[in-house]
Motif scaffolding. Structure first.
Motif, short mmCIF file in Angstrom:
data_model
loop_
_atom_site.label_atom_id
_atom_site.label_comp_id
_atom_site.label_asym_id
_atom_site.label_seq_id
_atom_site.Cartn_x
_atom_site.Cartn_y
_atom_site.Cartn_z
N ALA A 392 -39.65 61.29 -9.80
CA ALA A 392 -38.71 61.71 -9.47
C ALA A 392 -38.95 63.25 -10.89
O ALA A 392 -39.21 63.48 -11.22
N THR A 393 -38.40 64.53 -10.19
CA THR A 393 -38.00 66.08 -10.57
C THR A 393 -36.87 66.23 -10.40
O THR A 393 -35.79 65.90 -9.75
N VAL A 394 -37.02 67.25 -11.13
CA VAL A 394 -34.87 67.58 -11.46
C VAL A 394 -35.63 69.25 -12.43
O VAL A 394 -36.26 69.88 -13.58
N MET A 395 -34.70 70.02 -11.12
CA MET A 395 -35.08 71.39 -11.42
C MET A 395 -33.85 71.64 -12.58
O MET A 395 -32.68 72.08 -11.92
N ASN A 406 -46.48 72.35 -7.66
CA ASN A 406 -47.03 71.23 -8.69
C ASN A 406 -45.95 70.65 -9.87
O ASN A 406 -46.62 69.11 -10.53
N MET A 407 -44.78 71.86 -9.96
CA MET A 407 -44.29 70.19 -10.61
C MET A 407 -43.26 69.55 -10.29
O MET A 407 -41.53 68.90 -10.85
N GLY A 408 -43.57 69.27 -8.79
CA GLY A 408 -42.31 68.70 -8.31
C GLY A 408 -41.91 68.77 -6.67
O GLY A 408 -40.65 67.89 -6.44
N GLY A 409 -41.72 70.14 -6.45
CA GLY A 409 -41.16 70.38 -5.65
C GLY A 409 -41.71 70.00 -4.20
O GLY A 409 -42.86 69.92 -4.31
N GLY A 410 -41.06 70.96 -3.24
CA GLY A 410 -41.99 70.45 -2.28
C GLY A 410 -41.79 69.17 -1.61
O GLY A 410 -42.83 69.22 -0.73
N LEU A 411 -41.38 67.96 -2.06
CA LEU A 411 -41.58 66.87 -1.33
C LEU A 411 -42.91 66.48 -2.03
O LEU A 411 -43.38 65.35 -1.66
N THR A 412 -43.71 66.77 -3.75
CA THR A 412 -44.61 66.10 -4.52
C THR A 412 -43.88 65.12 -4.76
O THR A 412 -44.69 64.53 -5.39
N THR A 413 -42.91 64.73 -5.14
CA THR A 413 -42.06 63.41 -5.87
C THR A 413 -41.41 62.73 -5.17
O THR A 413 -40.92 63.37 -3.62
N ASP A 414 -41.19 61.21 -5.34
CA ASP A 414 -40.48 61.02 -4.12
C ASP A 414 -39.57 60.66 -4.21
O ASP A 414 -38.05 60.98 -3.44
N ALA A 415 -38.29 61.63 -5.44
CA ALA A 415 -36.95 62.14 -5.43
C ALA A 415 -36.65 63.87 -6.53
O ALA A 415 -37.43 63.42 -7.08
N SER A 486 -32.71 56.96 -9.46
CA SER A 486 -34.39 57.65 -8.39
C SER A 486 -35.29 56.48 -9.03
O SER A 486 -35.84 56.29 -7.15
N LEU A 487 -35.56 56.59 -9.98
CA LEU A 487 -36.77 55.02 -10.69
C LEU A 487 -36.44 53.86 -9.90
O LEU A 487 -37.42 53.19 -9.17
N ARG A 488 -35.15 53.45 -9.95
CA ARG A 488 -34.69 51.85 -9.63
C ARG A 488 -34.95 52.50 -8.23
O ARG A 488 -36.08 51.07 -7.87
N ASP A 489 -34.52 52.73 -7.40
CA ASP A 489 -35.09 52.82 -5.87
C ASP A 489 -36.37 53.03 -5.38
O ASP A 489 -36.35 52.49 -4.10
N HIS A 490 -37.30 53.85 -6.18
CA HIS A 490 -38.53 54.02 -5.73
C HIS A 490 -38.89 52.88 -6.40
O HIS A 490 -40.54 53.28 -6.86
N GLN A 491 -38.83 51.53 -6.99
CA GLN A 491 -39.89 50.43 -7.88
C GLN A 491 -40.27 50.27 -7.35
O GLN A 491 -40.83 50.10 -5.97
N LEU A 492 -41.85 49.81 -7.11
CA LEU A 492 -42.62 49.61 -6.93
C LEU A 492 -42.89 47.41 -6.57
O LEU A 492 -43.19 46.90 -7.41
#
Length: 510
Positions: A392-395, A406-415, A486-492
């Motif tokens: 997850a990313t927070v800007m 590199n820091m999680g923008g552009g849909l490179t992280t799940d949320a 967000s981390l709960r939504d994307h749990q494995l």
């Protein structure tokens, strides 16, 4: 022979092994305030839980048989806060803990056991290196099996604590480990100062060659620094508390610390709206994480980038964050190496990742290009693409250029979410005006202002949200809640928190 004689002979051999290098050497260590190998093992493990393997080992050479109790390595298993782990403790009182053929077999046994049985392995490192008489000549060199000796697939964690001199395998195991703490005064190098001096003809200072300051601030090999043996071992135990025992299980869940999340409103006071003002991102991390749960990794190396293990809602999380207090949060090549190493650690052991973003881009210039910045930036992107744990990313504020991805923008992280203060663009608008139009703000302020407005348009978090570049725009005070959800939504869930470990064979050092 009567049973009593067998028992007596057994006790004699046991006492000789436990005596290590003898009372004089042990007393000399005590006088310096340094623990011996067995004392370190006792500090590491829960009381009376250590089970030794290889107590009666000695050198294979008869001439050294009685001078090498346990062949200079104390190995076995025990419990750390109730969880089983293995240990390899270098006994410096026995020939400087030099490695011979038998002690190498003991170490290989422990490494194989840890990997196969799913146990963390702790190295309590202090050694002069290889035992020279054993390795000299073709028979010495040709008798080894080196192919997979230092291969890491990260089946289970390796952790090292470096105390005094660490040469040879003590150094190799340290740089192969997932976490390394250096006690102040420790020295780790490929070769000893004496050997380097003889080879180069120059006097070499041991601290300058490979002291704890070098490895915590320059090489980045030291993930943490301790004042004493006991503190170093305590840091090892704390690190392991964030990790699973092996890569086939999720990290342990802790109780949420009292007061966690109660300072959320302070975020707007800590982070100025103006991107020209600096602040310490470590304060942001402290507020977002569970109270007193932040465990920094490589804190003295590449300070412009934070990498920390934390707990959020009781769960282990890895935080990657820019710190504007240092270099304005710009990302240099050391910071890139630091982040890649951390991504590998977290993904290998099923630890979700959070990115907190406030950066003006990658640091540019001759030093960056000569430091292979282009290749390192893409290595980071490749590593991020291979991460399979939840992300997850927070800007927070500024987020420019390639570093946006590199820091999680552009849909490179799940949320991804943006604070309402976020500014997202390819470049700082002021710089863009100069690059595109060549206007000097001091010479033509009116034209500059007009072009600045043009370059700064549509750069808010809401603009990114309009094209689904982020899923949410949030009040800074809601950051912790966003990350928990967000981390709960994307749990494995399908794999019970276990990722695919696509980075598990990534090189352990840069």
């Amino acid at each position: 022979m009567p049973h009593s004689e067998f028992a007596s002979a057994h006790e004699e051999r046991r006492d000789a092994a436990l005596a290590m290098g003898g009372p004089k050497k042990l007393q000399a260590r005590a006088d310096k305030g340094e623990l011996n190998a067995r004392e370190r093992v006792d500090v590491l493990f829960d009381k009376e839980s250590f089970r030794e393997s290889g107590l009666f080992a000695t050198s294979q050479f008869d001439s050294d048989r009685h001078a090498t109790p346990a062949d200079g390595k104390v190995t076995g298993t025990g419990e750390i806060d109730g969880r089983t782990a293995g240990v390899i403790a270098y006994d410096f009182t026995v020939k400087g803990a030099s490695s011979g053929n038998v002690s190498n077999k003991k170490m290989a046994y422990m490494k194989a056991m840890a990997a196969q049985r799913g146990l963390p392995l702790v190295y309590l490192a202090e050694s002069t290196g290889v035992r020279m008489p054993d390795i000299m000549g073709g028979t010495g060199m040709g008798g080894g099996n080196e192919k997979t000796r230092f291969l890491r697939r990260r089946e289970s964690p390796w952790v090292s604590a470096v105390f005094g001199y660490a040469f040879g395998s003590a150094a190799w195991h340290t740089v192969s480990s997932d976490f390394a703490v250096f006690r102040k005064g420790a020295v780790m190098a490929v070769s000893s100062p004496g050997l380097v001096s003889r080879a180069t003809g120059q006097t070499v200072d041991r601290e300058e060659l490979g002291g704890w300051k070098v490895h915590s601030r320059i090489t980045g090999f030291a993930d943490a620094v301790a004042d004493s043996d006991e503190e170093a071992i305590e840091l090892v135990k704390t690190f392991l508390s964030y990790l699973p025992s092996h890569n086939g299980e999720a990290p342990p869940v802790a109780a949420v610390s009292p007061g966690s999340g109660q300072k959320a409103q302070e975020l707007t006071e800590i982070v100025p709206v103006s991107r020209a003002q600096v602040y310490d991102m470590r304060k942001v991390v402290d507020i977002i994480a569970d109270t007193d749960s932040v465990f920094p990794i490589k804190a003295a190396f590449a300070k412009n980038m934070i990498t920390s293990l934390v707990r959020i809602d009781g769960r282990s999380v890895g935080v990657v964050a820019n710190n504007p207090m240092f270099k304005g949060g710009a990302i240099d090549t050391d910071a890139i190496d630091k982040v890649i190493s951390f991504l590998v650690l977290c993904d290998s052991y099923n630890i979700p990742l959070v990115f907190l973003v406030d950066q003006p881009g990658f640091l540019i210039g001759l030093e960056a290009e000569h430091g292979r910045a282009a290749g390192k930036i893409i290595n980071w992107m490749n590593a991020l693409a291979l991460v399979t744990v939840p992300t997850a990313t927070v800007m927070l504020r500024k987020n420019y250029g390639q570093a946006y991805a590199n820091m999680g923008g552009g849909l490179t992280t799940d949320a991804a979410a943006a604070w309402w203060t976020a500014e997202i663009s390819f470049m700082d608008p002021r710089s863009a005006v100069g690059v595109v139009h060549g206007i000097d703000p001091d010479k033509d302020p009116e034209a500059f202002e007009r072009r600045f407005d043009e370059m700064a348009r549509e750069s808010t978090g809401y603009d990114a949200a309009r094209v689904f570049g982020v899923q949410e725009v949030i009040d800074p005070a809601d950051t912790r809640r966003f990350l928990i959800d967000s981390l709960r939504d994307h749990q494995l869930r399908r794999t019970h928190g276990v990722g695919e470990h696509l980075l598990s064979s990534w090189p352990t050092s840069w």
